[in-house]
Scaffold this active site. Structure first.
Site, PDB file in Angstrom:
ATOM      1  N   ASP A 114       0.835  -1.206   0.000  1.00  0.00           N
ATOM      2  CA  ASP A 114       0.000   0.000   0.000  1.00  0.00           C
ATOM      3  C   ASP A 114       0.870   1.255   0.000  1.00  0.00           C
ATOM      4  OD1 ASP A 114      -2.207  -1.644   0.201  1.00  0.00           O
ATOM      5  OD2 ASP A 114      -2.332  -1.481   2.385  1.00  0.00           O
TER       6      ASP A 114
HETATM    7  N1  URA Z   1      -1.252  -5.967   3.994  1.00  0.00           N
HETATM    8  C1  URA Z   1      -1.741  -4.709   4.009  1.00  0.00           C
HETATM    9  O1  URA Z   1      -2.768  -4.448   4.627  1.00  0.00           O
HETATM   10  N2  URA Z   1      -1.089  -3.770   3.323  1.00  0.00           N
HETATM   11  C2  URA Z   1       0.072  -3.991   2.641  1.00  0.00           C
HETATM   12  O2  URA Z   1       0.636  -3.075   2.052  1.00  0.00           O
HETATM   13  C3  URA Z   1       0.567  -5.299   2.643  1.00  0.00           C
HETATM   14  C4  URA Z   1      -0.111  -6.272   3.331  1.00  0.00           C
END
Ligand code: URA
Length: 250
Positions: A114
């Site tokens: 993310d």
């Molecule tokens: N899980 C999440 O919630 N975000 C990420 O970026 C990776 C794994």
């Protein structure tokens, strides 16, 4: 549609392997494209997914676009900073992970983190490798470190370890450790799936917010002393190790 028959010379490579290795398409996707009549060899449409080609001589096109053979396969480990996008380009003009790596090969991230997540991200120009390790059946463990909005209760730790129902599907068992004896908000979790925002959703399910999410490890590959925004090439051993992890789990 004009079609031609397959040859079978040992020196040639299968067309689906060639396209998958030089694009972001998986072999399965390439097979679909071939059956849909979207692939040509020297301007002739083929329908045989096992057709063998000579990469030096033949001109392969997908939807009319010439597929160039990547000269060199590169495999990179980046310590992704927060506020970067895990993609090749961004229509809002935000910095992408590819912007951080100034090399001539056209690389792309394997999976995504993310925007506000930092840590280990692999980038490559080898579509086949990327599709192999991203495939859900291959269960490569990924380790995250995070800080929660409140101390994690033992019962929630237990539920999350055993697997919980998330959007109608149970999560696979995970491994959860406390990073500190005194602060039960600091957690390390290892999961073998890669659903969208999975770690956040798992903790959100029990009312925890994640303040800081950082991926420290993918399979056996750790960030080591790479600082935020720094990257390095994976060693040949690291690449083969992760590939062998995939092939033994098939
Ligand atoms: N899980 C999440 O919630 N975000 C990420 O970026 C990776 C794994």
């Amino acid at each position: 549609m004009k079609q031609i028959k397959s040859n079978s010379s040992q020196d040639y490579v299968r067309i689906n392997k060639f396209i998958a290795s030089n694009t972001k398409l998986s072999r399965r996707k390439v097979d679909e494209y071939i059956l849909q009549g979207r692939v040509t060899i020297n301007n002739i449409t083929i329908s045989d997914t096992g057709f063998k080609i000579n990469p030096e001589r033949d001109k392969i096109r997908v939807d009319g676009e010439l597929i160039k053979q990547s000269k060199k396969k590169v495999y990179i480990l980046l310590n992704k900073p927060q506020k970067t996008i895990s993609s090749v380009s961004d229509d809002k003009g935000r910095v992408t992970v590819v912007d951080l790596i100034k090399i001539k090969e056209k690389i792309f991230p394997v999976g995504r983190l993310d925007y506000d997540t930092s840590g280990a991200l692999i980038l490559t120009n080898d579509g086949e490798f990327a599709n192999k390790i991203m495939h859900p059946s291959f269960k490569i463990p990924k380790t995250y470190e995070l800080k929660l909005s409140k101390p994690l209760e033992e019962k929630h730790k237990d539920y999350l370890t055993r697997g919980i129902l998330l959007e109608g599907k149970k999560t696979a068992p995970s491994k959860i450790e406390f990073l500190s004896k005194d602060d039960k908000r600091k957690i390390r979790i290892t999961i073998i799936e890669g659903r969208n925002r999975q770690v956040k959703k798992m903790f959100e399910k029990f009312g925890y917010k994640i303040y800081r999410l950082h991926r420290s490890k993918i399979g056996t590959i750790s960030l080591g002393n790479l600082n935020s925004g720094e990257w390095r090439y994976l060693t040949t051993q690291e690449v083969s190790k992760i590939e062998s992890l995939v092939s033994t789990k098939k």
